[in-house]
Design a protein around this motif. Structure first.
Motif, PDB file in Angstrom:
ATOM      1  N   HIS A   1      -3.388  13.347   1.170  1.00  0.00           N
ATOM      2  CA  HIS A   1      -2.791  13.555  -0.155  1.00  0.00           C
ATOM      3  C   HIS A   1      -2.780  12.231  -0.934  1.00  0.00           C
ATOM      4  O   HIS A   1      -3.260  12.149  -2.066  1.00  0.00           O
ATOM      5  CB  HIS A   1      -1.362  14.087   0.012  1.00  0.00           C
ATOM      6  N   ALA A   2      -2.232  11.201  -0.290  1.00  0.00           N
ATOM      7  CA  ALA A   2      -2.122   9.903  -0.969  1.00  0.00           C
ATOM      8  C   ALA A   2      -3.508   9.369  -1.354  1.00  0.00           C
ATOM      9  O   ALA A   2      -3.719   8.922  -2.484  1.00  0.00           O
ATOM     10  CB  ALA A   2      -1.396   8.902  -0.071  1.00  0.00           C
TER      11      ALA A   2
ATOM     12  N   HIS B   1       2.518   1.602  -3.304  1.00  0.00           N
ATOM     13  CA  HIS B   1       1.512   2.058  -4.276  1.00  0.00           C
ATOM     14  C   HIS B   1       1.367   3.587  -4.191  1.00  0.00           C
ATOM     15  O   HIS B   1       1.465   4.288  -5.202  1.00  0.00           O
ATOM     16  CB  HIS B   1       0.176   1.383  -3.958  1.00  0.00           C
TER      17      HIS B   1
ATOM     18  N   LEU C   1      -5.063  11.418  -4.100  1.00  0.00           N
ATOM     19  CA  LEU C   1      -4.441  11.139  -5.401  1.00  0.00           C
ATOM     20  C   LEU C   1      -4.912   9.788  -5.952  1.00  0.00           C
ATOM     21  O   LEU C   1      -5.126   9.646  -7.159  1.00  0.00           O
ATOM     22  CB  LEU C   1      -2.919  11.165  -5.261  1.00  0.00           C
ATOM     23  N   LEU C   2      -5.097   8.813  -5.077  1.00  0.00           N
ATOM     24  CA  LEU C   2      -5.616   7.521  -5.520  1.00  0.00           C
ATOM     25  C   LEU C   2      -7.011   7.695  -6.134  1.00  0.00           C
ATOM     26  O   LEU C   2      -7.310   7.134  -7.191  1.00  0.00           O
ATOM     27  CB  LEU C   2      -5.664   6.529  -4.358  1.00  0.00           C
TER      28      LEU C   2
ATOM     29  N   LEU D   1      -4.554  18.411  -3.180  1.00  0.00           N
ATOM     30  CA  LEU D   1      -3.754  17.235  -2.843  1.00  0.00           C
ATOM     31  C   LEU D   1      -2.665  17.615  -1.842  1.00  0.00           C
ATOM     32  O   LEU D   1      -1.681  18.256  -2.199  1.00  0.00           O
ATOM     33  CB  LEU D   1      -3.159  16.631  -4.114  1.00  0.00           C
ATOM     34  N   GLY D   2      -2.871  17.243  -0.604  1.00  0.00           N
ATOM     35  CA  GLY D   2      -1.852  17.456   0.430  1.00  0.00           C
ATOM     36  C   GLY D   2      -1.896  18.843   1.046  1.00  0.00           C
ATOM     37  O   GLY D   2      -1.741  19.008   2.236  1.00  0.00           O
ATOM     38  N   SER D   3      -2.073  19.850   0.204  1.00  0.00           N
ATOM     39  CA  SER D   3      -2.211  21.232   0.679  1.00  0.00           C
ATOM     40  C   SER D   3      -2.756  22.054  -0.478  1.00  0.00           C
ATOM     41  O   SER D   3      -2.963  21.531  -1.569  1.00  0.00           O
ATOM     42  CB  SER D   3      -0.850  21.801   1.117  1.00  0.00           C
TER      43      SER D   3
ATOM     44  N   LEU E   1       2.593   6.141  -7.024  1.00  0.00           N
ATOM     45  CA  LEU E   1       1.618   7.005  -7.697  1.00  0.00           C
ATOM     46  C   LEU E   1       2.006   8.467  -7.582  1.00  0.00           C
ATOM     47  O   LEU E   1       1.832   9.244  -8.522  1.00  0.00           O
ATOM     48  CB  LEU E   1       0.220   6.748  -7.109  1.00  0.00           C
TER      49      LEU E   1
ATOM     50  N   LEU F   1      -4.436   2.479   3.934  1.00  0.00           N
ATOM     51  CA  LEU F   1      -4.175   3.880   4.275  1.00  0.00           C
ATOM     52  C   LEU F   1      -5.299   4.469   5.131  1.00  0.00           C
ATOM     53  O   LEU F   1      -5.042   5.260   6.041  1.00  0.00           O
ATOM     54  CB  LEU F   1      -3.986   4.716   3.010  1.00  0.00           C
TER      55      LEU F   1
ATOM     56  N   THR G   1       4.780  15.064   1.482  1.00  0.00           N
ATOM     57  CA  THR G   1       3.995  13.833   1.640  1.00  0.00           C
ATOM     58  C   THR G   1       4.896  12.608   1.532  1.00  0.00           C
ATOM     59  O   THR G   1       4.785  11.665   2.320  1.00  0.00           O
ATOM     60  CB  THR G   1       2.870  13.802   0.586  1.00  0.00           C
TER      61      THR G   1
ATOM     62  N   THR H   1      -5.217  -0.786  -1.355  1.00  0.00           N
ATOM     63  CA  THR H   1      -4.328   0.250  -0.840  1.00  0.00           C
ATOM     64  C   THR H   1      -5.095   1.262   0.008  1.00  0.00           C
ATOM     65  O   THR H   1      -4.650   1.654   1.091  1.00  0.00           O
ATOM     66  CB  THR H   1      -3.599   0.939  -2.008  1.00  0.00           C
TER      67      THR H   1
ATOM     68  N   LYS I   1       1.150  14.621   9.200  1.00  0.00           N
ATOM     69  CA  LYS I   1       0.888  13.229   8.850  1.00  0.00           C
ATOM     70  C   LYS I   1      -0.484  13.082   8.206  1.00  0.00           C
ATOM     71  O   LYS I   1      -0.644  12.402   7.195  1.00  0.00           O
ATOM     72  CB  LYS I   1       0.963  12.345  10.096  1.00  0.00           C
TER      73      LYS I   1
ATOM     74  N   ALA J   1       0.837  -1.206   0.000  1.00  0.00           N
ATOM     75  CA  ALA J   1       0.000   0.000   0.000  1.00  0.00           C
ATOM     76  C   ALA J   1       0.869   1.252   0.000  1.00  0.00           C
ATOM     77  O   ALA J   1       0.619   2.193  -0.762  1.00  0.00           O
ATOM     78  CB  ALA J   1      -0.931  -0.004   1.213  1.00  0.00           C
TER      79      ALA J   1
ATOM     80  N   ARG K   1      -6.815  -0.684  -6.192  1.00  0.00           N
ATOM     81  CA  ARG K   1      -6.757   0.603  -5.507  1.00  0.00           C
ATOM     82  C   ARG K   1      -7.463   0.498  -4.152  1.00  0.00           C
ATOM     83  O   ARG K   1      -7.028   1.078  -3.164  1.00  0.00           O
ATOM     84  CB  ARG K   1      -7.414   1.665  -6.396  1.00  0.00           C
TER      85      ARG K   1
ATOM     86  N   TYR L   1      -8.249  10.513  -7.391  1.00  0.00           N
ATOM     87  CA  TYR L   1      -8.092  11.338  -8.597  1.00  0.00           C
ATOM     88  C   TYR L   1      -7.582  10.482  -9.765  1.00  0.00           C
ATOM     89  O   TYR L   1      -8.107  10.535 -10.875  1.00  0.00           O
ATOM     90  CB  TYR L   1      -7.110  12.462  -8.279  1.00  0.00           C
ATOM     91  N   ASP L   2      -6.575   9.669  -9.481  1.00  0.00           N
ATOM     92  CA  ASP L   2      -6.049   8.760 -10.498  1.00  0.00           C
ATOM     93  C   ASP L   2      -7.159   7.836 -10.995  1.00  0.00           C
ATOM     94  O   ASP L   2      -7.282   7.595 -12.197  1.00  0.00           O
ATOM     95  CB  ASP L   2      -4.903   7.949  -9.870  1.00  0.00           C
TER      96      ASP L   2
ATOM     97  N   ARG M   1       0.584  -8.354  -3.868  1.00  0.00           N
ATOM     98  CA  ARG M   1       0.714  -7.848  -2.489  1.00  0.00           C
ATOM     99  C   ARG M   1       1.728  -8.645  -1.654  1.00  0.00           C
ATOM    100  O   ARG M   1       1.585  -8.783  -0.454  1.00  0.00           O
ATOM    101  CB  ARG M   1      -0.652  -7.825  -1.780  1.00  0.00           C
TER     102      ARG M   1
ATOM    103  N   ALA N   1      -0.472  14.139   4.687  1.00  0.00           N
ATOM    104  CA  ALA N   1       0.210  13.192   3.799  1.00  0.00           C
ATOM    105  C   ALA N   1      -0.735  12.049   3.423  1.00  0.00           C
ATOM    106  O   ALA N   1      -0.831  11.673   2.253  1.00  0.00           O
ATOM    107  CB  ALA N   1       1.470  12.651   4.465  1.00  0.00           C
ATOM    108  N   TYR N   2      -1.438  11.515   4.420  1.00  0.00           N
ATOM    109  CA  TYR N   2      -2.372  10.429   4.115  1.00  0.00           C
ATOM    110  C   TYR N   2      -3.513  10.911   3.240  1.00  0.00           C
ATOM    111  O   TYR N   2      -3.934  10.227   2.316  1.00  0.00           O
ATOM    112  CB  TYR N   2      -2.885   9.781   5.403  1.00  0.00           C
TER     113      TYR N   2
END
Lengths: 500, 500
Positions: B22-23, A22, B26-27, B239-241, A26, B50, A46, B46, B16, A19, B43, B29-30, A282, B19-20
């Motif tokens: 953000h990740a 990943h 982004l997942l 994303l993130g900020s 990304l 998270l 991040t 993951t 922290k 994870a 996805r 968004y992707d 995984r 960051a999470y």
């Protein structure tokens, strides 16, 4: 803790690791494909948080205890679990051998070095990069000493990137290449150059993109699990598992074959990754086992298959559907000849199939000498240019197109280059063995990659990291590696092409 | 632990959390922009890892202890830190009030409900979705009871999405709208319809994309920090900020104004997000304070600015650079009239500026009745269609274009809709106040968004979540919210447009 409980924890840990990788993969992918250009620092924040957590998960006391417990139960583990424990502990042992503050300082040096290298390349400024490269080579020697004090430092790094190789095997490999390729190239250059006019023209990126998607399906990629994006430098990455793979390409509007071969090359990497057995998802085994084996798949698709006469005859009418006017006059033979011109030049990533291994050989020889102390980093540009003249007959115009051209050294990848040439050479033995049961040219001529992919999947792709590169190779082809099979292939191909 | 140490830990924790998110952002968004279509399950694995970690960080005992300690020191904290502690504890209190197993069951219900809703909408199959919606409304009532047993459940949820509102204020807001908009719409519909032929034609997506980038820069977005992608449904995400913002659009090749207004709308959201003060980055205050205020920015740009006569006069020659033949005959006045047709229809997201609030009002009335028990979920389609006939004079052709059209209820967002209408209405007061110091039409007519953006940045954007929506609004306009300013604006605009 029973062994069973420990195994359960091992798999839960690997799920977590996947994870995080990943998410971090990304973030990198987004950075080079989609992200606005001012967002790197934000992404870095991040990445900092996630990589700290990934580091903790990989090397923290709970993990070390778990792996040491399982290593103690080695004999009672299945082969798959044994390999997982071995690979995970190997990383930990390396981390434990290197003093933490030196490791962190090195990571920071590499971030800076990469930045300096980018600018130095742009501005053709070797003196700016030199001190960084000196520190990188010094660190490579020092770290090798921490990790394996008995081993020669360069041997240590060669084996890190391609388990099983050392300077002895590389010397013999490159000398086999040198002895055959250099005279062959000399004879080729005495002949009139092949024309590439058949592949030149104006090829809109949007049409190339649609063609790329057809190419991806043609070679056997599942577009439900493999995506295509555009980047400056093409690459391939898995996200989380082999169920989400991304390749990238770069469209050159004056020549449609550049992106075509990028797509086939990266597609070869992606076939290898996505061909991993479902039960490896995984786990740490869910990836290619080495750079050499990985490159052996991408170069096999790009060169042995993609640059073959049979494939050229199949793909031309396909390409013509996307570029009817541009390719109205082209013939399969003209396409075949255009994509197989052998033309020595200073830049590795633009090299053809014949001269490419010589570019790698030069890097290997230079790394070897710097690592042993026989050559100073300061002497690299001169030595670089001398070897280009000696082996390729090329005058390097400047350091941008010489010693500064590759990103690898700036990234600390000392000992990495030989795997590129090994990857090229491995393919010749796959092809020879494959032909015993598969009508390769017949398949290519009708655009049927099924039997070719099935052969590779059965012998290579599905195993992920389950075997060492050497084991995997020997299992696949039933014999030891022999570079002469590769040079025989080159000699035959270029003799015929150039009428030597 | 000293207060200083606690504050330090509070900021490390927020880093922290960023960051999470953000990740995970982004997942997502992707997933909707780039990912191959068979990768959702990968996805999901993951995301599972998270989100578990994010949940632990948000509500774990260390976090609760830290926040309760800081809440105890409330008086000695600055306003910013006090607000951070308040917002983070509020989330925790809600989590603590809801039994864990019910919370998890609800999350799973929502995942399933969203899937069922997608299919039900596609197949016009209300009975398939009905039982899910019944359980969602039941849960909304039950959870509201856990969180605030003294409050009416629907009031609880209204206040969750837009701090400070309740049924009493919404009733008075919507009745003010109803009393003015319905007669106004009736008069409009007695007049001949405006023509939209000026904006119809064939507009290639690639040209629209280049036009979109110019539009983004025009309204003041920094393309180094704001990206543009294509999705089925346009949206905006940080994303993130606020330093990495993404907007998306959808190109309709028959009408260039649809994506143009999407870009301006999402651009308004992005201006608000990216206008956050630098020191709010990587804190929980680094986002819009509420849906209503967010929508007030996007709708302000889309309607009050974008659909003004002054902006139409500026943008037509710009658009003509991208679509010279398609727009050869268009005049600014024709463009202005084309993008301001008032045309009642069954679908909210296709509604014009005048009828849009009525779509929201219908949803509000229905939610209110279902939450109070006055209406059964089973009766929703009939009630829906009846209100569309009553307020908009529209016959809903089927449930796909009726009760099944929105994703909100399937996602558990009960009480969310009113903020859309509030957002529209807030803008009228911004505009009236802004005109006192900025020549808004003069700026728009020359494509100069500088003074407009500066006004909004100074009064709204830079504050992030520092104030409640009500405080922020009153500080910005210097008076209480008054829906009549909005209905006055509509009446004036449509009276002139339609010659009433």
């Amino acid at each position: 803790m029973t062994t069973e409980e420990a195994i359960e924890r091992l798999y839960a840990l690997q799920k977590k690791l996947s994870a995080y990788s990943h998410a971090m993969g990304l973030l990198n992918y987004d950075g080079v494909t989609t992200a606005p250009k001012g967002t790197a620092a934000n992404r870095g924040e991040t990445m900092g948080v996630l990589s700290e957590e990934l580091y903790r998960l990989t090397t923290g006391p709970d993990t070390v205890e778990l792996l040491e417990f399982l290593a103690g139960q080695r004999e009672s583990l299945g082969q798959k679990d044994r390999r997982i424990v071995y690979l995970m502990l190997k990383d930990i042992r390396r981390m434990q051998a290197i003093p933490m503050e030196e490791y962190i300082a090195y990571q920071m040096l590499l971030v800076e070095a990469d930045d300096v290298w980018h600018k130095a390349k742009e501005q053709n400024d070797w003196p700016a990069f030199r001190p960084y490269l000196e520190r990188i080579f010094d660190t490579a020697r020092r770290f090798a000493g921490y990790c394996n004090p008995e081993k020669d430092p360069y041997d240590y790094w060669l084996n890190e990137f391609e388990e099983g190789i050392d300077q002895k095997s590389c010397d013999s490999f490159f000398s086999a290449l040198r002895e055959r390729i250099i005279p062959l190239l000399r004879r080729v250059l005495e002949k009139p150059q092949l024309s590439d006019s058949a592949v030149l023209g104006s090829f809109p990126a949007a049409d190339q993109e649609r063609f790329s998607l057809e190419l991806m399906e043609l070679i056997g990629l599942d577009l439900d699990h493999v995506g295509l994006s555009v980047t400056e430098h093409p690459f391939t990455t898995s996200l989380g598992s082999h169920l989400d793979e991304r390749i990238t390409t770069h469209y050159h509007e004056d020549n449609f074959t550049k992106s075509m071969f990028s797509v086939i090359h990266e597609g070869g990497h992606a076939l290898y990754d996505t061909g991993s057995a479902p039960e490896l998802a995984r786990t740490v085994l869910d990836c290619g086992v080495s750079m050499g084996i990985h490159e052996s798949q991408s170069r096999f698709f790009e060169n042995f298959l993609g640059r073959s006469r049979a494939f050229c005859s199949y793909i031309l009418p396909v390409a013509r559907r996307y570029f009817p006017e541009q390719l109205a006059q082209a013939t399969p033979e003209a396409l075949y000849r255009a994509v197989n011109r052998a033309q020595p030049g200073p830049v590795r990533i633009e090299a053809d199939e014949l001269t490419y291994p010589l570019h790698i050989m030069i890097r290997y020889e230079l790394e070897k000498q710097v690592m042993s102390g026989a050559l100073a980093v300061a002497e690299l540009p001169e030595a670089w240019n001398r070897l280009y003249k000696k082996y390729l007959g090329v005058d390097v115009p400047d350091d941008r197109h010489g010693v500064l051209q590759d990103s690898h050294w700036a990234g600390g990848l000392i000992g990495y280059f030989p795997s590129y040439a090994l990857g090229s050479a491995y393919g010749a033995q796959y092809l020879r063995r494959m032909r015993e049961s598969v009508d390769v040219d017949g398949c290519l001529a009708k655009g049927d990659f099924g039997p070719i992919d099935a052969w590779l999947r059965e012998r290579i792709w599905r195993f992920g990291c389950l075997y060492t590169p050497g084991e995997l190779f020997r299992n696949a082809v039933g014999e030891d590696f022999d570079p002469n099979v590769f040079t025989d292939y080159l000699e035959q191909k270029y003799t015929e092409l150039y009428g030597l």
